[in-house]
Enzyme design. Structure first.
Site, PDB file in Angstrom:
ATOM      1  N   CYS A 139      -1.592   9.070   3.698  1.00 46.18           N
ATOM      2  CA  CYS A 139      -1.738   8.637   2.342  1.00 46.18           C
ATOM      3  C   CYS A 139      -3.005   8.846   1.724  1.00 46.18           C
ATOM      4  CB  CYS A 139      -1.448   7.090   2.086  1.00 46.18           C
ATOM      5  SG  CYS A 139      -2.494   5.902   3.272  1.00 46.18           S
ATOM      6  N   GLU A 158       0.802  -1.238   0.025  1.00 45.49           N
ATOM      7  CA  GLU A 158      -0.052  -0.119   0.109  1.00 45.49           C
ATOM      8  C   GLU A 158       0.920   1.383  -0.055  1.00 45.49           C
ATOM      9  OE1 GLU A 158      -3.103   0.021   3.160  1.00 45.49           O
ATOM     10  OE2 GLU A 158      -1.700  -1.592   3.596  1.00 45.49           O
TER      11      GLU A 158
HETATM   12  P1  NDP Z   1       9.250   4.350   2.808  1.00 49.60           P
HETATM   13  O1  NDP Z   1       9.051   3.629   1.601  1.00 49.60           O
HETATM   14  O2  NDP Z   1      10.744   5.184   2.677  1.00 49.60           O
HETATM   15  O3  NDP Z   1       9.614   3.356   4.138  1.00 49.60           O
HETATM   16  C1  NDP Z   1       8.688   2.565   4.540  1.00 49.60           C
HETATM   17  C2  NDP Z   1       9.164   1.296   5.224  1.00 49.60           C
HETATM   18  O4  NDP Z   1       9.986   0.481   4.562  1.00 49.60           O
HETATM   19  C3  NDP Z   1      10.163   1.993   6.398  1.00 49.60           C
HETATM   20  O5  NDP Z   1      10.095   1.039   7.540  1.00 49.60           O
HETATM   21  C4  NDP Z   1      11.563   1.864   5.796  1.00 49.60           C
HETATM   22  O6  NDP Z   1      12.471   1.744   6.595  1.00 49.60           O
HETATM   23  C5  NDP Z   1      11.190   0.438   5.081  1.00 49.60           C
HETATM   24  N1  NDP Z   1      12.138   0.200   3.942  1.00 49.60           N
HETATM   25  C6  NDP Z   1      12.989   1.297   3.203  1.00 49.60           C
HETATM   26  N2  NDP Z   1      13.734   0.533   2.180  1.00 49.60           N
HETATM   27  C7  NDP Z   1      13.432  -0.684   2.138  1.00 49.60           C
HETATM   28  C8  NDP Z   1      13.841  -1.851   1.368  1.00 49.60           C
HETATM   29  N3  NDP Z   1      14.554  -1.682   0.191  1.00 49.60           N
HETATM   30  N4  NDP Z   1      13.168  -3.192   1.599  1.00 49.60           N
HETATM   31  C9  NDP Z   1      12.253  -3.060   2.603  1.00 49.60           C
HETATM   32  N5  NDP Z   1      11.979  -2.233   3.449  1.00 49.60           N
HETATM   33  C10 NDP Z   1      12.447  -0.965   3.312  1.00 49.60           C
HETATM   34  O7  NDP Z   1       8.059   5.049   3.107  1.00 49.60           O
HETATM   35  P2  NDP Z   1       8.152   6.334   4.333  1.00 49.60           P
HETATM   36  O8  NDP Z   1       8.549   5.577   5.678  1.00 49.60           O
HETATM   37  O9  NDP Z   1       8.636   7.526   3.732  1.00 49.60           O
HETATM   38  O10 NDP Z   1       6.232   6.572   4.235  1.00 49.60           O
HETATM   39  C11 NDP Z   1       5.825   7.553   3.702  1.00 49.60           C
HETATM   40  C12 NDP Z   1       5.005   6.889   2.746  1.00 49.60           C
HETATM   41  O11 NDP Z   1       4.127   5.779   3.083  1.00 49.60           O
HETATM   42  C13 NDP Z   1       4.346   7.681   1.829  1.00 49.60           C
HETATM   43  O12 NDP Z   1       4.438   7.907   0.364  1.00 49.60           O
HETATM   44  C14 NDP Z   1       2.845   7.687   1.992  1.00 49.60           C
HETATM   45  O13 NDP Z   1       1.992   7.659   1.097  1.00 49.60           O
HETATM   46  C15 NDP Z   1       2.933   5.988   2.206  1.00 49.60           C
HETATM   47  N6  NDP Z   1       1.743   5.573   3.377  1.00 49.60           N
HETATM   48  C16 NDP Z   1       0.770   4.729   2.528  1.00 49.60           C
HETATM   49  C17 NDP Z   1      -0.274   4.337   3.305  1.00 49.60           C
HETATM   50  C18 NDP Z   1      -1.372   3.487   2.723  1.00 49.60           C
HETATM   51  O14 NDP Z   1      -2.251   2.889   3.585  1.00 49.60           O
HETATM   52  N7  NDP Z   1      -1.502   3.451   1.421  1.00 49.60           N
HETATM   53  C19 NDP Z   1      -0.375   4.805   4.777  1.00 49.60           C
HETATM   54  C20 NDP Z   1       0.537   5.607   5.094  1.00 49.60           C
HETATM   55  C21 NDP Z   1       1.735   5.937   4.378  1.00 49.60           C
HETATM   56  P3  NDP Z   1      13.220   3.112   6.898  1.00 49.60           P
HETATM   57  O15 NDP Z   1      12.064   4.076   7.353  1.00 49.60           O
HETATM   58  O16 NDP Z   1      13.890   2.644   8.386  1.00 49.60           O
HETATM   59  O17 NDP Z   1      14.073   3.567   6.074  1.00 49.60           O
END
Ligand code: NDP
Length: 525
Positions: A274, A240
């Site tokens: 989001c 998502e």
């Molecule tokens: P990221 O994609 O940067 O991070 C999400 C998670 O993935 C974090 O725990 C991150 O770790 C981890 N991560 C980073 N790189 C990898 C990888 N290569 N493999 C596996 N995991 C990885 O998103 P954000 O944290 O910046 O969140 C914001 C985004 O989330 C926005 O774009 C928003 O729209 C979306 N979002 C969507 C929702 C929905 O329901 N559709 C709800 C809420 C948010 P770390 O942070 O430690 O780098």
């Protein structure tokens, strides 16, 4: 003062509201993750044998354990995100028990064995039941914007289905995920809910650690990587991703409710949602009046920690603040009019930003095309509903879309034409807190489904138990003889609804079974 006063650049090290240093959190060594998954698998073996009733009772106990210490977790989330404690309690913590109860009902409707109806004429002696089998160990990777509730959304269905889970919190909000895992472990015992801490490398390593499924909430860029790798590993995944939600305000809207509703859902969680309204399409005939009143409301919204009771917190991290400022600069350069906000607040110690309203926006602006994820709304004036629908649908994202009108029949008709997963009339994004509505979208929002019975394909596989009580061989087995052709022809007649074919079939089947038996007994001579 500006944000350079305090260094916010190390993820999760400081409060985004005050700049205060937070406690250190140990990173999980990448090489330890496979062992954590193995321990989860051992714990899962017994959990999978427990009845749904027992699992449900224990999960309600875990939700109650959270609520007994709600002030404590609210304080932790507040420190990590900068949101005020009352905001956190209301939006992230208070609903966990109710969420669990509804999630249990969804599980009951989903997990029970399903009997298969099998024709006794075409397939005599056969019965089948389709059962739900837990995947095993589910990885849950979450972002920082709702660091608590984005975990419990998949946590309940995953555990109710009989899985163990390994949580990977964002490195910006690690303490919240750890606290949640501790509360569940106190009730469920070791191994069923574990946590791994660290950045993207830890998330990537979790995928390689032998997990059986993954749910990911986060950015489009990372979501694509997770989905691609999960595809290669052939493990089910739910991704998502972002949103760029549109609200369509029609001239016949309830002015007061619509003003309050748009303000709420544009600025909820400081727009780091989001499902935030980022684009507002409004009919020209009411635009001047509506937009000036909306700007006045935006100016009244208070940002933590400057006020005891404030509606929103700061941006969570400097990268988010930069995106917000970049989008506003780009819009102003391209001719947008700034009617509220547009600058930082909180004296530069935190990452606060004033709620911002940009009028006269156009489709070329970043603030209309890209996800902003901040307290900013772009207003686009339209002639009529047709133009509003066309432009609202011209987005890469499709999470929520709403239409605001007092004519509910018209509203529903427009809602159905929105290219989104959740289409609403006179509200926005509220289903995100409900355990029985699928939270899902189109396009770059990703293919994932959070919450509800529709999310279960990530957490279960289906296994068919097929039992044949026939004593003799099936009539279509080897060897073929002159009756084989007649059998096929009669089966065709039967499928086309011929009433006599059933009697005919019984006769042919009897001859065929006799022939097969003779064939088998010849092998003993
Ligand atoms: P990221 O994609 O940067 O991070 C999400 C998670 O993935 C974090 O725990 C991150 O770790 C981890 N991560 C980073 N790189 C990898 C990888 N290569 N493999 C596996 N995991 C990885 O998103 P954000 O944290 O910046 O969140 C914001 C985004 O989330 C926005 O774009 C928003 O729209 C979306 N979002 C969507 C929702 C929905 O329901 N559709 C709800 C809420 C948010 P770390 O942070 O430690 O780098």
């Amino acid at each position: 003062m500006n944000t350079e006063t305090i260094d916010h650049s190390r993820p999760g090290a400081r409060s985004p509201a005050t700049g205060e240093a937070l406690s250190e959190v140990d990173t999980t060594p990448v090489e330890a993750i496979a062992g954590i998954v193995e321990e989860a698998r051992e714990a899962q073996a017994d959990w999978a044998k427990a009845s749904l009733g027992l699992r449900s009772r224990m999960l309600l106990e875990a939700a109650e354990a959270v609520l007994e210490r709600s002030e404590e977790i609210a304080e932790i989330i507040s420190q990590e995100t900068g949101k005020s404690v009352p905001e956190v309690l209301l939006n992230e913590v208070s609903g966990i028990n109710e969420y669990a109860k509804v999630a249990i009902k969804e599980a009951e409707a989903t997990l029970g064995p399903a009997k298969v109806s099998i024709s006794r004429v075409a397939y005599p002696g056969k019965k089948a039941v389709v059962e739900s089998v837990p995947r095993g160990v589910v990885g849950i990777i979450a972002p920082w914007n709702y660091p608590f509730s984005i975990f419990f959304k998949p946590l309940f269905p995953a555990l109710l289905a009989g899985n163990a889970v390994v949580l990977k919190p964002s490195e910006f909000t690690p303490r919240t995920g750890a606290w949640l895992a501790e509360r569940f472990t106190e009730v469920l015992g070791d191994g069923l809910v574990s946590v791994v801490q660290g950045g993207g490398d830890v998330g990537a390593a979790l995928l390689e650690s032998g997990i059986d499924a993954v749910t990911f909430t986060g950015s489009v860029a990372t979501g694509r990587k997770v989905a691609a790798r999960a595809g290669e590993l052939l493990i089910p995944h739910s991704v998502e991703l972002g949103g760029k939600d549109a609200a369509i305000v029609l001239a016949d809207c309830n002015f007061e409710r619509t003003l309050a509703g748009i303000t709420q859902w544009a600025l909820h969680n400081c727009g780091q949602n989001c499902g935030a309204i980022e684009r507002l399409y409004i009919e020209e005939s009411i635009a001047d009046d509506f937009v000036s009143r909306l700007a006045a409301l935006f100016e009244k919204v208070r940002v933590a920690p400057e006020f005891e009771y404030c509606e929103i917190g700061p941006l969570q991290n400097p990268a988010q603040l930069e995106t917000v400022e970049r989008h506003i600069d780009d819009a102003l350069k391209k001719g947008a009019e700034l009617l509220a906000g547009g600058d930082r607040c909180n004296g530069g110690q935190g990452l606060g930003f004033r709620p911002t309203l940009l009028d006269h926006c156009t489709d070329e602006m970043d603030v209309v095309r890209e996800e902003t994820f901040g307290p900013v709304i772009a207003v686009l004036r339209v002639e009529d509903e047709e133009e509003a629908i066309r432009r609202a649908n011209a987005s890469n994202y499709g999470l929520n879309g709403s239409v605001w009108t007092t004519d509910l029949t018209r509203g529903k008709a427009i809602a159905r034409r929105l290219d989104v997963g959740v289409a609403l009339v006179n509200n926005h994004a509220i289903p995100g807190s409900m355990a029985n509505i699928p939270w899902t979208g189109t396009g770059d929002t990703g293919t994932g489904i959070a919450a509800s019975r529709y999310s279960y394909p990530t957490f279960i596989r289906h296994q068919t138990i097929f039992v044949d009580s026939s004593r003799g061989p099936d009539p279509w087995w080897f060897p073929f003889n002159e009756d084989t052709r007649e059998l096929s022809e009669t089966l065709i007649e039967f499928s086309l609804g011929s009433v006599f074919s059933a009697i005919k079939l019984a006769g042919i089947a009897k001859r065929r079974v006799k022939a097969i038996r003779e064939w088998v007994s010849e092998s003993g001579n």
